[in-house]
Scaffold this motif. Structure first.
Motif, PDB file in Angstrom:
ATOM      1  N   VAL A 234      -3.841  -1.204 -14.543  1.00 29.85           N
ATOM      2  CA  VAL A 234      -3.811  -2.412 -13.706  1.00 29.85           C
ATOM      3  C   VAL A 234      -3.043  -2.147 -12.424  1.00 29.85           C
ATOM      4  N   SER A 235      -1.895  -1.445 -12.543  1.00 33.69           N
ATOM      5  CA  SER A 235      -1.091  -1.132 -11.352  1.00 33.69           C
ATOM      6  C   SER A 235      -1.848  -0.200 -10.407  1.00 33.69           C
TER       7      SER A 235
ATOM      8  N   THR B  90       1.942   7.632   1.156  1.00 37.08           N
ATOM      9  CA  THR B  90       3.389   7.401   1.271  1.00 37.08           C
ATOM     10  C   THR B  90       3.921   8.025   2.557  1.00 37.08           C
ATOM     11  N   ILE B  91       3.436   9.245   2.882  1.00 35.89           N
ATOM     12  CA  ILE B  91       3.875   9.934   4.100  1.00 35.89           C
ATOM     13  C   ILE B  91       3.492   9.142   5.351  1.00 35.89           C
ATOM     14  N   THR B  92       2.311   8.509   5.271  1.00 34.91           N
ATOM     15  CA  THR B  92       1.855   7.717   6.432  1.00 34.91           C
ATOM     16  C   THR B  92       2.560   6.368   6.525  1.00 34.91           C
ATOM     17  N   GLY B  93       3.432   6.060   5.545  1.00 33.65           N
ATOM     18  CA  GLY B  93       4.205   4.820   5.590  1.00 33.65           C
ATOM     19  C   GLY B  93       3.539   3.630   4.958  1.00 33.65           C
ATOM     20  N   ALA B  94       2.385   3.843   4.323  1.00 35.39           N
ATOM     21  CA  ALA B  94       1.675   2.715   3.700  1.00 35.39           C
ATOM     22  C   ALA B  94       2.342   2.287   2.399  1.00 35.39           C
ATOM     23  N   LEU B  95       3.104   3.206   1.776  1.00 37.98           N
ATOM     24  CA  LEU B  95       3.765   2.907   0.509  1.00 37.98           C
ATOM     25  C   LEU B  95       5.260   3.193   0.593  1.00 37.98           C
ATOM     26  N   THR B  96       6.035   2.455  -0.206  1.00 43.23           N
ATOM     27  CA  THR B  96       7.472   2.737  -0.294  1.00 43.23           C
ATOM     28  C   THR B  96       7.687   3.858  -1.308  1.00 43.23           C
ATOM     29  N   ILE B  97       8.919   4.410  -1.288  1.00 38.89           N
ATOM     30  CA  ILE B  97       9.249   5.465  -2.249  1.00 38.89           C
ATOM     31  C   ILE B  97       9.172   4.920  -3.678  1.00 38.89           C
ATOM     32  N   GLY B  98       9.600   3.676  -3.849  1.00 40.05           N
ATOM     33  CA  GLY B  98       9.546   3.063  -5.183  1.00 40.05           C
ATOM     34  C   GLY B  98       8.118   2.915  -5.659  1.00 40.05           C
TER      35      GLY B  98
ATOM     36  N   PHE C 282      -3.895  -1.059  -6.506  1.00 41.49           N
ATOM     37  CA  PHE C 282      -3.739  -0.216  -5.320  1.00 41.49           C
ATOM     38  C   PHE C 282      -5.085   0.300  -4.838  1.00 41.49           C
ATOM     39  N   SER C 283      -5.899   0.869  -5.757  1.00 44.39           N
ATOM     40  CA  SER C 283      -7.208   1.409  -5.366  1.00 44.39           C
ATOM     41  C   SER C 283      -8.095   1.588  -6.593  1.00 44.39           C
TER      42      SER C 283
END
Length: 606
Positions: A171-172, A289-297, A176-177
C-alpha cells in the motif's frame, strides 16, 4: 510442443491439487482448534509489525532531518518514537517466539491425531486390501504424508502472514507509484513459476520411487534382522543383498542429483531476474530522493518497504507454490482415507445369536482372491453344527485357511451364502459376531509386550483380570512357560525392547493358544497353530483342546493324523470342494483320499 503440453498439464494438476488443502485443514483443526486459532490471530498481528516499525523509523528520520535543516532542536516526541520503535521490536520478537511455540504444539498435536486416524482407518479396511501391492504403496505414502506434510500446514500460516505483510507494505509503495509495485511482481513471477515446475517434478519423482524405496527398506531390514541372520551367513547372501541395495540406491541417487542440477541452473538464472526487478525499483527511489521529490525518511520507508515487500511477495509466491506442490503429496493420504471397507455391519444389523442353535452353513460358496481368476473354493457346501468338533484337512493351497476366513467373515464369498442359524452372515453386527469367535492362525502374532499383554489381546477387556489370564494360560500350558520367566507374567517378551526374553516357537504357540481360551467364544478355531510343536506336545495340546471345547463348536486344521482322529468329523478339502466327510473309522475304511494320506504319514513312523 510436447514439453509445453507437459508444462501446462503439470500446472493444471498442481492447481487442482489445492482441493486437497481444505480436507487436511479440517484434520489440522480437529487436532487442536485452540492452538490453530491462537496461531492465526498472532500471525495476523505479526504481519502488521514490519510496516509499523518502518513508519516509526520514517517519523524519527524526518524529525532529525527537519531539525538539521532548520537548525532547531529535535522535538521531545522523538524519544517517545524511539521507545515505540524499541517496544515494536520487542513485541515482534515475543510474537515470533510465541508463534514458534504454538507451531511446535500444533506439530505434536497434528502428528498424534493424524497417526491415530491412519492406524484406526487401516484397521477398518478389508483384509483383501493387505494382499494388494498397490495398496501397500498407497499405505506407505499415506503414512509418510500423514507426518511429512507438517511443513505445508505451517506454510499455510506463513502464507497468510506473508500476504498481509506484503499487502500492508505494498500500500505504501502503491501510493507512491503503482508501476513500481508492478515492476517488483513481474520480476518475482518467473522465479515462482520455475520453482513450482521443479517442485512438481520432485513430486513425480517421489511417486515413481515409492516401490523402490519400499524395497530398499525391506533390504535394509533383511540385512540387519535377527530372523534373517542365520541364512544370510550360511547361504552367503551378504554380497547379494548389498549389491542389490547399492544398485537401487544408486538409481535413486542419480535421479535426485539430475533433478537437483537442473533446478540449480534454472533457479539461479530466474533469481537474477527477480534481483534485477528489485534493484530497478531501488534505483528509481534513490533517484527521486536525489532530485528532492522525497525526504530521507520517505526514502527509508520506501526502500525498507521495497526490500520487505519484495521478499514477502516472493516468499508468498514460493509458499503458495510449495503448498500447491505439497498438496499433490496429499492425494494418497486423502485417497487412503476415502477407501471404505466392503466388509462392514449393515445399519440395524442383528446381534450374534447366543446360543448358536443351528450352526454355520456354506451354500454353494465360491471364492477367488481379487485380481485372480482361480477359484480357491468352488461351489462348496458345508455344515458346522453346534457343539461339533470338526477337523479340516487337505494339501497346501486347497482352501482350508480361506474357508476359516470366510467362516469368520474376514472375507465375503464371491458367490453363494454363508448362514449362521439360517441367516446370512452379512446380516449380523460384525463386532458382535467377532466376540463369539476365537481363532488362532498358524501365522499368529508374537506381540513384543509383556506376557500378560500377549494373552490379554485375546480378550482385551480382561487385561487387568489376572485370574482369567492365568486360567487361560493354564488351559494352553503356557503357564509352565511363563512361570519360568524372570518376571513371570510381567516379563517383556521378544528382543525388541530392553530386558526382553524371546521364546521358542512352541512356547510362543502356547501363549497364543491362551488367547483363544481367554476368549469365552462359542466357536473356537485352531488353524495349524501347533506346527512348531513336537508330536507329543501337539497331541497333548489337542487332547486338552478336545476336553476344553466340550459343549462348544470347534474347528481345527492339522497335518498330524494322530490329532485329527480326535475330531467328531473329518472334512477333506480337494480342488476347492469337499472330497470326503466323516469320522476317522468311516474315512479310513472308505479307502479314499483320507486313507491314502493317513497311510503315507503312518508309514513314516514305522
Amino acid at each position: 510442443m510436447a514439453k509445453e503440453e507437459n508444462f501446462w498439464s503439470g500446472w493444471r494438476e498442481r492447481l487442482s491439487a489445492l482441493r486437497n488443502v481444505p480436507p487436511v485443514l479440517k484434520i489440522v483443526w480437529e487436532s487442536g482448534p485452540l492452538v490453530v486459532s491462537l496461531g492465526l490471530i498472532l500471525r495476523l498481528v505479526t504481519s502488521i509489525v514490519p510496516l509499523a516499525a518502518l513508519w516509526i523509523t520514517k517519523l524519527i528520520i524526518d524529525d532529525i532531518q527537519q531539525a538539521i535543516l532548520t537548525h532547531q532542536p529535535v522535538s521531545k516526541s522523538i524519544w517517545w518514537l524511539v521507545v515505540a520503535e524499541f517496544g515494536t521490536a520487542i513485541f515482534g520478537s515475543i510474537l515470533s517466539r510465541t508463534i514458534d511455540y504454538l507451531d511446535a504444539l500444533l506439530a505434536d498435536k497434528y502428528t498424534r491425531h493424524v497417526s491415530i486416524q491412519v492406524m484406526r482407518h487401516a484397521a477398518n479396511l478389508d483384509l483383501t486390501a493387505y494382499e494388494d501391492p498397490v495398496f501397500y504403496d498407497r499405505l506407505e505414502r499415506a503414512r509418510v504424508q500423514a507426518t511429512d506434510r507438517l511443513g505445508m500446514i505451517q506454510s499455510i500460516g506463513r502464507l497468510i502472514q506473508q500476504i498481509v505483510t506484503a499487502a500492508s507494505l505494498s500500500v505504501s509503495i502503491l501510493l507512491f507509484s503503482p508501476w513500481l509495485l508492478l515492476l517488483l511482481i513481474v520480476g518475482i513471477l518467473p522465479a515462482f513459476l520455475g520453482e513450482s515446475h521443479f517442485a512438481f517434478l520432485g513430486y513425480a519423482r517421489n511417486f515413481r520411487q515409492t516401490p523402490i524405496r519400499r524395497e530398499l527398506d525391506y533390504l535394509r531390514i533383511l540385512g540387519g534382522s535377527r530372523e534373517a541372520a542365520k541364512e544370510l551367513k550360511l547361504f552367503g547372501l551378504k554380497d547379494f543383498l548389498v549389491n542389490r541395495f547399492t544398485k537401487l540406491s544408486d538409481q535413486i541417487y542419480e535421479e535426485n542429483v539430475s533433478l537437483a542440477r537442473r533446478r540449480l541452473i534454472a533457479g539461479s538464472f530466474l533469481s537474477m531476474i527477480g534481483t534485477a526487478g528489485y534493484y530497478s525499483a531501488y534505483v528509481y527511489v534513490i533517484w527521486r530522493t536525489i532530485t528532492g521529490a522525497l525526504t530521507i525518511g520517505t526514502l527509508t520507508l520506501l526502500t525498507g518497504a521495497i526490500i520487505q515487500a519484495s521478499a514477502n511477495i516472493q516468499q508468498a509466491f514460493s509458499t503458495l507454490s510449495s503448498i500447491a506442490d505439497q498438496a499433490l503429496f496429499l492425494t494418497d493420504l486423502l485417497a487412503f482415507f476415502a477407501m471404505k471397507p466392503t466388509i462392514r455391519s449393515k445399519p440395524n444389523a442383528l446381534p450374534a445369536p447366543r446360543p448358536i442353535m443351528r450352526g454355520f452353513e456354506f451354500r454353494h460358496v465360491s471364492f477367488r482372491y481379487p485380481g485372480s481368476s482361480r477359484l480357491v473354493l468352488n461351489d462348496l457346501d458345508f455344515h458346522l453344527h453346534p457343539g461339533e468338533r470338526v477337523a479340516l484337512i487337505g494339501e497346501n493351497g486347497e482352501g482350508k485357511t480361506t474357508l476359516v476366513k470366510l467362516l469368520t467373515r474376514l472375507y465375503d464369498p464371491t458367490e453363494g451364502q454363508i448362514l449362521l442359524d439360517g441367516i446370512d452372515l452379512r446380516e449380523y453386527n460384525l463386532e458382535d459376531l467377532y466376540k463369539e469367535i476365537g481363532v488362532i492362525f498358524q501365522d499368529f502374532m508374537r506381540y513384543e509386550m509383556k506376557a500378560r499383554d500377549n494373552i490379554a489381546v485375546g480378550q482385551i477387556d480382561q487385561i487387568n483380570g489376572m485370574q482369567a489370564l492365568k486360567m487361560a494360560a493354564g488351559k494352553s500350558m503356557a503357564n509352565e512357560v511363563i512361570e519360568r520367566l524372570p518376571h513371570d507374567y510381567e516379563q517383556m517378551l521378544g528382543r525388541r525392547f530392553e530386558n526382553g526374553v524371546d521364546l521358542s516357537g512352541g512356547e510362543w504357540q502356547k501363549v497364543a493358544l491362551a488367547r483363544a481360551y481367554l476368549r469365552d467364544a462359542q466357536l473356537l478355531i485352531l488353524d495349524e497353530p501347533t506346527a512348531a510343536l513336537d508330536a507329543r506336545s501337539e497331541f497333548e495340546v489337542f487332547q486338552r483342546f478336545a476336553e476344553l471345547t466340550a459343549g462348544k463348536t470347534a474347528l481345527f486344521i492339522s497335518h498330524r493324523f494322530s490329532t485329527v482322529r480326535m475330531a467328531d468329523r473329518i472334512v477333506v478339502l480337494e480342488h476347492g470342494r469337499i472330497a470326503e466327510d466323516g469320522n476317522h473309522e468311516q474315512l479310513f475304511h472308505l479307502g479314499g483320499r483320507y486313507a491314502e494320506m493317513f497311510e503315507m504319514q503312518a508309514a513314516s513312523y514305522r
